[in-house]
Design a protein around this motif. Structure first.
Motif, PDB file in Angstrom:
ATOM      1  N   TRP A 436       0.859  -1.191   0.000  1.00  0.00           N
ATOM      2  CA  TRP A 436       0.000   0.000   0.000  1.00  0.00           C
ATOM      3  C   TRP A 436       0.891   1.236   0.000  1.00  0.00           C
ATOM      4  N   GLY A 437       0.367   2.307  -0.564  1.00  0.00           N
ATOM      5  CA  GLY A 437       1.212   3.478  -0.715  1.00  0.00           C
ATOM      6  C   GLY A 437       0.509   4.774  -0.393  1.00  0.00           C
ATOM      7  N   VAL A 438       1.316   5.819  -0.345  1.00  0.00           N
ATOM      8  CA  VAL A 438       0.827   7.192  -0.261  1.00  0.00           C
ATOM      9  C   VAL A 438       0.847   7.758  -1.677  1.00  0.00           C
ATOM     10  N   TYR A 439      -0.218   8.443  -2.027  1.00  0.00           N
ATOM     11  CA  TYR A 439      -0.339   9.042  -3.347  1.00  0.00           C
ATOM     12  C   TYR A 439      -0.320  10.558  -3.212  1.00  0.00           C
ATOM     13  N   ALA A 440       0.391  11.205  -4.123  1.00  0.00           N
ATOM     14  CA  ALA A 440       0.439  12.672  -4.164  1.00  0.00           C
ATOM     15  C   ALA A 440      -0.071  13.132  -5.520  1.00  0.00           C
ATOM     16  N   ASP A 457      10.582  11.734   9.461  1.00  0.00           N
ATOM     17  CA  ASP A 457      11.824  12.507   9.319  1.00  0.00           C
ATOM     18  C   ASP A 457      13.009  11.672   8.852  1.00  0.00           C
ATOM     19  N   GLY A 458      12.709  10.567   8.165  1.00  0.00           N
ATOM     20  CA  GLY A 458      13.780   9.741   7.610  1.00  0.00           C
ATOM     21  C   GLY A 458      14.346  10.360   6.339  1.00  0.00           C
ATOM     22  N   ALA A 459      15.092   9.572   5.612  1.00  0.00           N
ATOM     23  CA  ALA A 459      15.711  10.061   4.375  1.00  0.00           C
ATOM     24  C   ALA A 459      14.645  10.272   3.301  1.00  0.00           C
ATOM     25  N   TRP A 460      14.843  11.315   2.493  1.00  0.00           N
ATOM     26  CA  TRP A 460      13.931  11.569   1.376  1.00  0.00           C
ATOM     27  C   TRP A 460      14.153  10.532   0.285  1.00  0.00           C
ATOM     28  N   GLU A 461      13.077  10.008  -0.259  1.00  0.00           N
ATOM     29  CA  GLU A 461      13.149   9.023  -1.330  1.00  0.00           C
ATOM     30  C   GLU A 461      12.262   9.477  -2.485  1.00  0.00           C
ATOM     31  N   PRO A 462      12.643   9.129  -3.716  1.00  0.00           N
ATOM     32  CA  PRO A 462      11.818   9.542  -4.864  1.00  0.00           C
ATOM     33  C   PRO A 462      10.496   8.780  -4.893  1.00  0.00           C
ATOM     34  N   MET A 463       9.445   9.476  -5.296  1.00  0.00           N
ATOM     35  CA  MET A 463       8.163   8.832  -5.557  1.00  0.00           C
ATOM     36  C   MET A 463       8.098   8.484  -7.044  1.00  0.00           C
ATOM     37  N   ARG A 464       7.264   7.532  -7.368  1.00  0.00           N
ATOM     38  CA  ARG A 464       7.154   7.067  -8.753  1.00  0.00           C
ATOM     39  C   ARG A 464       5.892   7.646  -9.388  1.00  0.00           C
ATOM     40  N   ARG A 465       6.072   8.254 -10.550  1.00  0.00           N
ATOM     41  CA  ARG A 465       4.917   8.797 -11.266  1.00  0.00           C
ATOM     42  C   ARG A 465       4.097   7.657 -11.860  1.00  0.00           C
ATOM     43  N   VAL A 466       2.796   7.683 -11.618  1.00  0.00           N
ATOM     44  CA  VAL A 466       1.893   6.654 -12.121  1.00  0.00           C
ATOM     45  C   VAL A 466       0.712   7.323 -12.816  1.00  0.00           C
ATOM     46  N   GLU A 467       0.211   6.707 -13.847  1.00  0.00           N
ATOM     47  CA  GLU A 467      -0.982   7.221 -14.520  1.00  0.00           C
ATOM     48  C   GLU A 467      -2.133   6.291 -14.179  1.00  0.00           C
ATOM     49  N   ARG A 468      -2.862   6.663 -13.170  1.00  0.00           N
ATOM     50  CA  ARG A 468      -4.019   5.902 -12.716  1.00  0.00           C
ATOM     51  C   ARG A 468      -4.980   6.862 -12.030  1.00  0.00           C
ATOM     52  N   ASP A 470      -6.952   8.912  -9.299  1.00  0.00           N
ATOM     53  CA  ASP A 470      -6.600   9.371  -7.961  1.00  0.00           C
ATOM     54  C   ASP A 470      -7.467   8.634  -6.945  1.00  0.00           C
ATOM     55  N   PRO A 471      -6.850   7.870  -6.011  1.00  0.00           N
ATOM     56  CA  PRO A 471      -7.662   7.117  -5.047  1.00  0.00           C
ATOM     57  C   PRO A 471      -8.529   8.015  -4.167  1.00  0.00           C
ATOM     58  N   ARG A 472      -8.133   9.256  -4.004  1.00  0.00           N
ATOM     59  CA  ARG A 472      -8.949  10.188  -3.221  1.00  0.00           C
ATOM     60  C   ARG A 472     -10.309  10.396  -3.893  1.00  0.00           C
ATOM     61  N   LEU A 473     -10.316  10.543  -5.229  1.00  0.00           N
ATOM     62  CA  LEU A 473     -11.578  10.702  -5.953  1.00  0.00           C
ATOM     63  C   LEU A 473     -12.301   9.361  -6.081  1.00  0.00           C
ATOM     64  N   LEU A 474     -11.548   8.265  -6.209  1.00  0.00           N
ATOM     65  CA  LEU A 474     -12.189   6.951  -6.237  1.00  0.00           C
ATOM     66  C   LEU A 474     -13.005   6.715  -4.960  1.00  0.00           C
ATOM     67  N   ALA A 475     -12.456   7.139  -3.837  1.00  0.00           N
ATOM     68  CA  ALA A 475     -13.184   6.983  -2.575  1.00  0.00           C
ATOM     69  C   ALA A 475     -14.487   7.783  -2.589  1.00  0.00           C
ATOM     70  N   GLU A 476     -14.450   8.967  -3.190  1.00  0.00           N
ATOM     71  CA  GLU A 476     -15.663   9.774  -3.310  1.00  0.00           C
ATOM     72  C   GLU A 476     -16.671   9.105  -4.235  1.00  0.00           C
ATOM     73  N   THR A 499      -2.444  12.557 -14.990  1.00  0.00           N
ATOM     74  CA  THR A 499      -1.082  12.665 -15.516  1.00  0.00           C
ATOM     75  C   THR A 499      -0.128  13.291 -14.507  1.00  0.00           C
ATOM     76  N   HIS A 500      -0.628  13.614 -13.316  1.00  0.00           N
ATOM     77  CA  HIS A 500       0.236  14.248 -12.301  1.00  0.00           C
ATOM     78  C   HIS A 500       0.022  13.593 -10.934  1.00  0.00           C
ATOM     79  N   LEU A 501       0.149  12.265 -10.922  1.00  0.00           N
ATOM     80  CA  LEU A 501      -0.022  11.473  -9.700  1.00  0.00           C
ATOM     81  C   LEU A 501       1.264  10.703  -9.425  1.00  0.00           C
TER      82      LEU A 501
END
Length: 542
Positions: A436-440, A457-468, A470-476, A499-501
């Motif tokens: 499971w992940g966090v989506y931005a 406050d751990g080390a910064w890691e890159p997030m992966r761009r995905v085209e799917r 937005d789970p926030r709107l799916l929940a709605e 295109t910006h997730l």
């Protein structure tokens, strides 16, 4: 054709116009004077000099005023004569609050149309007083960008005024020097133009409008008569406007095809290419060139052989723009937000990729979704972007930055306006596989954007761009599905791939309890932007 000595005619438009049928031959001239209106009374008084070098057009040809401010431009019935605002001056405002810089030539009026078209206008004299520029030339240029207000009723106009217009005012952005609406001003009911214009004009910002496919006179017999009501209210459907750091071209790119399916396609007319060839011939290269229209210049339908913008027209336009070092395309229409970088695959052959900002809608998803305490619908778009408006800030020399401003989410502090939405599960099992992940959802994200996250406050890691979606709107969407009664007038849109997730996996090997997730996005316009959320780990047994 004879041109009097005080006036200069740029012939590219005229030569192209000669290819038109004989029935469209030049009929007469509109003439007048452009002068410095020192007292702002819209009349030329003694001692107010003419202004030389101001460009005027009939939509094909471009002429310049002579040393005394006089000009003469050829016209045909159905033309609109307009001035191109010089960077050194400002236009006066008309009674409707819009810049006053055009005059219609319709000696017989327009065909009978449901929403009125253009009334009889046979005046062949058009004088124009210009005002001094109100901003120093060495300051940044702020432009407000709206796409698709798309109001269907007076209720929608009330939403627009209390939601988008109020947000611009509350954020202090009504100090902008220019505003652009990129089409679909209304949703087919053109009688709403005066009401929505009053709301926009209340900002006191000079405002230009590009027409959209929902701004057409659908009872017009052909494309060349399909924007007559729009032109009566908003002026020419193709125009140019100049500021010290940027030149703007606003285009009608909706080709109406009555009786066909689909009933319109994106493209440009021959007279528009004549105007562009004439205008771009001497546009300064040391400033930003902005081309604004409604329908995106890229194809939005993946179906084989289906063009949503005619490729031949795109190639001709791109060839005219190729040698400009700084070009920005602005479009609307899609009710999602996209950043497209054109290259050879789409016909662009410039030295660097060509940026098209396809702007999200002011109305979001057509004023849909659950209403808040103020009675305004949520209006989130199908890609998860909140409705709102964009800003373009241009620096002297043409450097520029773009930003998206969700309506009413930042209060009266523009710095607090969110630049992304996060979505993450509330609780996970400690030790579970990290599936499971966090989506931005980063509203201004591009393919090359840098988006990173960290936990506790751990080390910064890159997030992966995905085209799917937005789970926030799916929940709605699920909440709408499961509701026993309607939650609003229209439910939120069905979520589509964004295109910006971006996604980052959430670790489950941490201690039991709550963990903070922070996301940062490196925004060219605003610098580093951050948002945060939390999730909790719990122990569980089979």
């Amino acid at each position: 054709m004879t041109v009097s000595r005080p006036h200069v005619l740029i012939l590219a438009g005229y030569l192209a116009a000669c290819a038109f049928p004989a029935t469209a031959a030049v009929e007469t001239f509109v003439s007048g004077e452009v002068y410095a209106d020192a007292n702002g009374n819209a009349a030329r008084d003694p001692g107010e000099p003419g202004i030389a070098g101001v460009k005027l057009s009939n939509g094909r040809d471009i002429v310049r005023t002579g040393a005394d401010g006089r000009y003469s431009v050829p016209v045909r019935p159905g033309d609109t004569v307009f001035a191109i605002k010089p960077a050194t001056h400002a236009f006066p405002s008309g009674d409707n609050g819009l810049p006053r810089f055009w005059s219609h030539y319709f000696p017989a009026g327009s065909p009978a149309l449901e929403f009125g078209g253009v009334p009889v206008a046979a005046e062949t004299r058009f004088d124009l007083g210009l005002l001094p520029a109100t901003f120093p030339s060495d300051t940044s240029l702020e432009v407000l960008l709206f796409a698709d207000p798309q109001t269907s009723t007076a209720t929608d106009i009330d939403y627009y005024a209390r939601d988008v217009i109020a947000s611009v005012r509350d954020a202090g952005h009504a100090t902008a020097r220019l505003g652009l609406t990129l089409g679909d001003v209304v949703n087919d009911d053109l009688s709403l133009y005066p009401a929505i214009n009053r709301a926009t004009a209340s900002l006191g910002v000079p405002w230009l409008h590009a027409p959209g496919n929902h701004d057409l006179d659908f009872d017009a017999p052909a494309d060349d008569q399909s924007l007559l009501t729009f032109r009566r209210h908003f002026g020419p459907d193709t125009l140019a406007w100049e500021e010290p750091s940027a030149s703007f071209v606003v285009l009608d790119d909706v080709v109406y095809r009555p009786g066909q399916s689909p009933g319109y396609v994106g493209g440009l007319r021959e007279d528009q290419f004549a105007f562009l060839q004439a205008y771009l011939a001497d546009v300064p290269r040391d400033r930003l060139l902005v081309v604004a229209a409604h329908i995106p210049f890229f194809d939005t339908d993946p179906s084989p052989g289906r063009e949503t913008f005619r490729s031949a027209d795109r190639e001709r336009l791109f060839a005219l723009l190729r040698d400009f070092p700084q070009v920005l395309l602005l479009t609307g229409h899609g009710h999602v937000q996209r950043q497209v970088m054109h290259d050879a695959a789409s016909g662009w052959h410039g030295a660097a990729p060509l940026h098209e900002f396809n702007i999200g809608a002011a109305c979001g998803a057509f004023w849909s979704g659950v209403k808040d305490a103020a009675g305004i619908p949520d209006a989130t778009m199908a890609d998860g972007t909140p409705n709102g408006y964009a800003r373009l800030v241009v620096q002297p020399g043409g450097g520029h930055a773009l930003s998206w401003h969700p309506a009413r989410l930042g209060g009266d502090d523009p710095a607090s306006t969110p630049t992304m939405f996060l979505h993450a599960p509330r609780v996970l099992r400690q030790g579970a596989y990290p599936a499971w992940g966090v989506y931005a959802n980063v509203f201004m994200g591009r393919e090359d954007s840098r988006v990173e996250y960290r936990v506790d406050d751990g080390a910064w890691e890159p997030m992966r761009r995905v085209e799917r979606p937005d789970p926030r709107l799916l929940a709605e969407n699920v909440r709408d599905d499961e509701a026993a009664t309607l939650r609003g007038y229209d439910r939120s849109p069905e979520a589509v791939p964004s295109t910006h997730l971006w996604r980052g996996a959430l670790p489950t090997d941490l201690a039991i309890g709550t963990h903070r997730v922070e996301v940062r996005f490196f925004d060219p316009a605003r610098g580093e932007q951050r948002a945060a959320t939390r999730y909790r780990l719990e122990a569980a047994t089979p």
